[in-house]
Design a protein around this motif. Structure first.
Motif, short mmCIF file in Angstrom:
data_model
loop_
_atom_site.label_atom_id
_atom_site.label_comp_id
_atom_site.label_asym_id
_atom_site.label_seq_id
_atom_site.Cartn_x
_atom_site.Cartn_y
_atom_site.Cartn_z
N HIS A 1 44.42 13.57 -20.93
CA HIS A 1 43.85 12.10 -20.89
C HIS A 1 44.84 11.20 -20.26
CE1 HIS A 1 40.97 13.01 -23.72
NE2 HIS A 1 41.54 13.66 -24.51
N SER A 2 45.87 11.79 -19.34
CA SER A 2 46.87 10.92 -18.71
C SER A 2 46.09 9.90 -17.62
CB SER A 2 47.91 11.42 -18.11
OG SER A 2 48.65 10.70 -17.14
N GLY B 87 47.74 7.73 -15.61
CA GLY B 87 48.80 7.50 -14.55
C GLY B 87 49.16 6.02 -14.52
N ALA C 97 59.79 11.69 -13.94
CA ALA C 97 58.69 12.68 -14.19
C ALA C 97 57.80 11.93 -15.23
CB ALA C 97 59.15 14.02 -14.51
N VAL D 44 51.81 16.90 -16.99
CA VAL D 44 51.58 18.28 -16.12
C VAL D 44 51.11 19.14 -16.94
CG1 VAL D 44 52.57 19.86 -14.43
CG2 VAL D 44 53.51 17.65 -14.69
N ASP E 231 50.77 22.47 -18.70
CA ASP E 231 51.83 23.72 -19.07
C ASP E 231 51.39 24.99 -18.55
OD1 ASP E 231 54.07 22.20 -20.09
OD2 ASP E 231 53.06 21.83 -21.78
N ASN F 132 52.52 27.37 -16.11
CA ASN F 132 52.99 26.64 -14.69
C ASN F 132 54.18 26.40 -14.33
OD1 ASN F 132 50.58 26.03 -13.27
ND2 ASN F 132 50.07 24.42 -14.83
N ALA G 149 58.90 12.58 -22.69
CA ALA G 149 58.47 13.51 -23.64
C ALA G 149 57.28 12.83 -24.18
CB ALA G 149 59.48 13.57 -24.47
N ASN H 294 57.41 8.97 -25.99
CA ASN H 294 56.54 8.22 -26.56
C ASN H 294 55.49 9.10 -27.50
OD1 ASN H 294 54.69 7.93 -23.38
ND2 ASN H 294 55.60 9.51 -24.25
N VAL I 94 52.65 9.88 -28.79
CA VAL I 94 51.23 9.86 -28.28
C VAL I 94 50.16 9.78 -29.53
CG1 VAL I 94 51.88 10.47 -25.94
CG2 VAL I 94 51.34 12.23 -27.46
N PHE J 11 48.81 7.75 -23.99
CA PHE J 11 47.74 8.16 -23.15
C PHE J 11 46.76 7.14 -22.83
CE2 PHE J 11 49.19 12.46 -24.03
CZ PHE J 11 49.41 12.87 -22.76
N ASN J 12 46.48 6.74 -21.46
CA ASN J 12 45.31 5.86 -21.27
C ASN J 12 45.25 4.59 -21.77
OD1 ASN J 12 43.07 5.47 -19.53
ND2 ASN J 12 41.63 6.33 -21.20
N ASN K 111 52.36 0.70 -24.14
CA ASN K 111 53.17 1.75 -24.62
C ASN K 111 54.42 1.34 -25.49
OD1 ASN K 111 53.68 4.37 -25.03
ND2 ASN K 111 54.28 4.85 -22.82
O1 PMT Z 1 49.18 8.31 -17.69
P1 PMT Z 1 49.22 7.11 -18.89
O2 PMT Z 1 47.86 7.49 -19.47
O3 PMT Z 1 49.90 6.12 -18.41
O4 PMT Z 1 50.11 8.00 -19.95
C1 PMT Z 1 51.41 8.00 -20.14
C2 PMT Z 1 51.94 9.19 -20.69
C3 PMT Z 1 51.84 9.41 -22.14
C4 PMT Z 1 51.36 10.51 -19.74
C5 PMT Z 1 53.53 9.32 -20.15
O5 PMT Z 1 54.23 8.14 -20.80
C6 PMT Z 1 54.17 10.64 -20.85
O6 PMT Z 1 54.58 10.83 -21.51
N1 PMT Z 1 54.19 11.62 -19.59
C7 PMT Z 1 54.75 12.90 -19.96
C8 PMT Z 1 53.73 13.70 -20.49
C9 PMT Z 1 54.14 15.14 -20.76
O7 PMT Z 1 53.69 16.18 -20.22
O8 PMT Z 1 54.97 15.26 -21.90
P2 PMT Z 1 55.84 16.69 -21.89
O9 PMT Z 1 56.65 16.63 -23.18
O10 PMT Z 1 54.89 17.84 -22.06
O11 PMT Z 1 56.60 17.12 -20.90
C10 PMT Z 1 57.96 16.77 -20.53
C11 PMT Z 1 58.45 16.48 -19.26
O12 PMT Z 1 58.40 17.43 -18.39
C12 PMT Z 1 57.66 15.35 -18.80
O13 PMT Z 1 58.39 14.33 -18.04
C13 PMT Z 1 56.69 16.04 -17.77
O14 PMT Z 1 56.25 15.37 -16.61
C14 PMT Z 1 57.62 17.24 -17.31
N2 PMT Z 1 56.77 18.38 -17.09
C15 PMT Z 1 56.10 19.10 -18.02
C16 PMT Z 1 55.36 20.27 -17.57
C17 PMT Z 1 55.61 20.88 -16.29
N3 PMT Z 1 55.00 22.00 -15.99
N4 PMT Z 1 56.22 20.18 -15.63
C18 PMT Z 1 56.90 19.08 -15.52
O15 PMT Z 1 57.53 18.53 -14.93
#
Ligand code: PMT
Length: 401
Positions: A211-212, A214, A273, A277, A279, A304, A324, A349, A351, A358-359, A363
């Motif tokens: 649901h991101s 951006g 980042a 993304v 996983d 990934n 995170a 954050n 979520v 998300f979305n 925040n």
């Molecule tokens: O886009 P919005 O709707 O405004 O929402 C914002 C958000 C909630 C998406 C944003 O604030 C946020 O939390 N982004 C990270 C989301 C995420 O994937 O978190 P994670 O805890 O799964 O990943 C940890 C970090 O690893 C993140 O910086 C992510 O970008 C990075 N990552 C994860 C997996 C991957 N394969 N590659 C990465 O670089």
């Protein structure tokens, strides 16, 4: 032209002949991308109607402190929190006196007391009133509290006098507003940001995603550009306009985001980042649309590449910031990611909370680094991004020093 994209401005209008110029000011602020909410004093309404300003700003005009209907829509405290800038134009001698002495007897003075946003006044009055010792003392008192005074200009006045007291022109005030946002804390730095979701194709018509929107990543891009950085955003599929002065690369999948980042990472000083993304991706993408042949189907997924972790392993590496997205034990999981992925900073954050993450437009985050942390309570992603960019600028300078 200076940039006010995504800036939220409360324009206060007080009673004075220059109030008619506020109509033009609303337009000039809007032309530069600002969203404007107008607050008018009673006296201001003798000079120009709320309806005119409502039509020009596209938002309801706020006039009363004790209006239940207006409070239900956007209360004065909410408005005070919403503002990135409170600009009072024209600011009469009486308003300056009331503000200088902490009065809270109407909506505008109350809002000025309640807000943590910067306040700027565009004084407009007769030259004798401006020169008067009480007005000058009030002006000095306001300046000493970091309230900016833009103008007044000198020249011929509506009353026929010549001297200081004319309100600055709308375009000059809009330029001051734009300048007030421009900090140069990342001057010349190159910032690479990932934003939005990725899409992992299953077949030509289906994909796995999240649901991101951006919004968080784009707000960071805007804040970094406003701080003087050269910014590139690698964006997943999002329905957002590219902020001014930002290079945008559109991608779909995590692998494409990974490739786009690796191509550019050596040329950047700071990597953020913010993207969500995926996983995992399907092990194979079907060439044709998969048919409904069975009651159930199993999809094999493979990992990934972890983009932010790969960047953080490089030598030398840019100052690397991860996000995170957590639903439980937010601080604990985030600190684990900070260490495991070798990041310089992580922004966590929660979520699972409604109205943030998300979305949404808002925040609330917890930033963590090796020997410190900073909470930012719920507010717009634009404001959060600005505070994060300030934090990142401080941390990068500390690292270099
Ligand atoms: O886009 P919005 O709707 O405004 O929402 C914002 C958000 C909630 C998406 C944003 O604030 C946020 O939390 N982004 C990270 C989301 C995420 O994937 O978190 P994670 O805890 O799964 O990943 C940890 C970090 O690893 C993140 O910086 C992510 O970008 C990075 N990552 C994860 C997996 C991957 N394969 N590659 C990465 O670089």
């Amino acid at each position: 032209m200076g940039n006010l994209t995504n800036r939220q401005i409360v324009l206060g209008i007080t009673g004075g002949i220059a109030a008619y110029k506020a109509a033009e000011l609303v337009r000039r602020l809007g032309d530069r991308g600002a969203t404007v909410h107008v607050v008018m004093t009673k006296a201001a309404q003798q000079f120009i109607t709320p309806l005119t300003l409502q039509a020009l700003s596209g938002n309801p005009v706020h006039t009363d402190l004790l209006d239940p209907a207006a409070e239900a829509a956007m209360g004065h405290i909410e408005l005070a929190r919403w503002a990135d800038l409170v600009l009072v134009a024209p600011a009469s001698a009486d308003f300056m006196a009331r503000l200088a002495h902490g009065h809270a007897d109407d909506l505008l003075t109350t809002l000025c007391l309640a807000t943590s946003a910067p306040i700027a006044l565009a004084p407009a009055m007769n030259q004798g009133m401006w020169r008067d010792a009480s007005t000058q003392a009030n002006a000095a008192l306001l300046r000493s509290r970091s309230i900016a005074l833009w103008g007044p200009a000198e020249g011929e006045q509506a009353c026929g006098d010549i001297g200081p007291g004319r309100m600055l022109e709308a375009e000059q005030l809009a330029q001051h507003a734009a300048n007030s946002f421009a900090s140069r804390i990342l001057d010349g730095k190159r910032v690479l940001i990932t934003a939005g979701p990725t899409r992992e194709a299953i077949d030509p018509v289906r994909y796995i995603s999240n649901h991101s929107s951006g919004k968080m990543g784009f707000a960071l891009a805007q804040a970094a550009a406003d701080a003087g950085a050269h910014v590139t955003v690698i964006a997943g599929p999002v329905a957002l306009k590219t902020p001014e002065r930002i290079e945008r690369i559109d991608i779909d999948s995590a692998q494409q985001m990974f490739d786009a980042v690796l191509e550019r990472v050596d040329a950047c000083d700071i990597f953020i980042a913010a993207a969500a993304v995926a996983d995992y991706r399907p092990a194979a993408v079907a060439d044709d649309k998969i048919k409904k042949q069975h009651a159930a189907m199993t999809l094999e997924l493979v990992r990934n590449p972890d983009i932010v972790a790969s960047v953080a392993q490089r030598k030398p590496k840019p100052f690397t910031v991860g996000f995170a997205a957590e639903t439980t034990q937010v601080a604990e999981y985030a600190r684990d990611k900070l260490e495991r992925k070798n990041l310089d900073l992580i922004v966590a954050n929660d979520v699972s909370q409604p109205g943030i993450g998300f979305n949404s437009d808002d925040n609330a985050v917890l930033a963590l680094w090796s020997d410190g942390e900073m909470h930012i309570d719920a507010r717009s992603k634009t404001q959060i991004a600005r505070e994060l960019i300030e934090l990142i600028a401080r941390q990068t300078h500390l690292q270099i020093a």
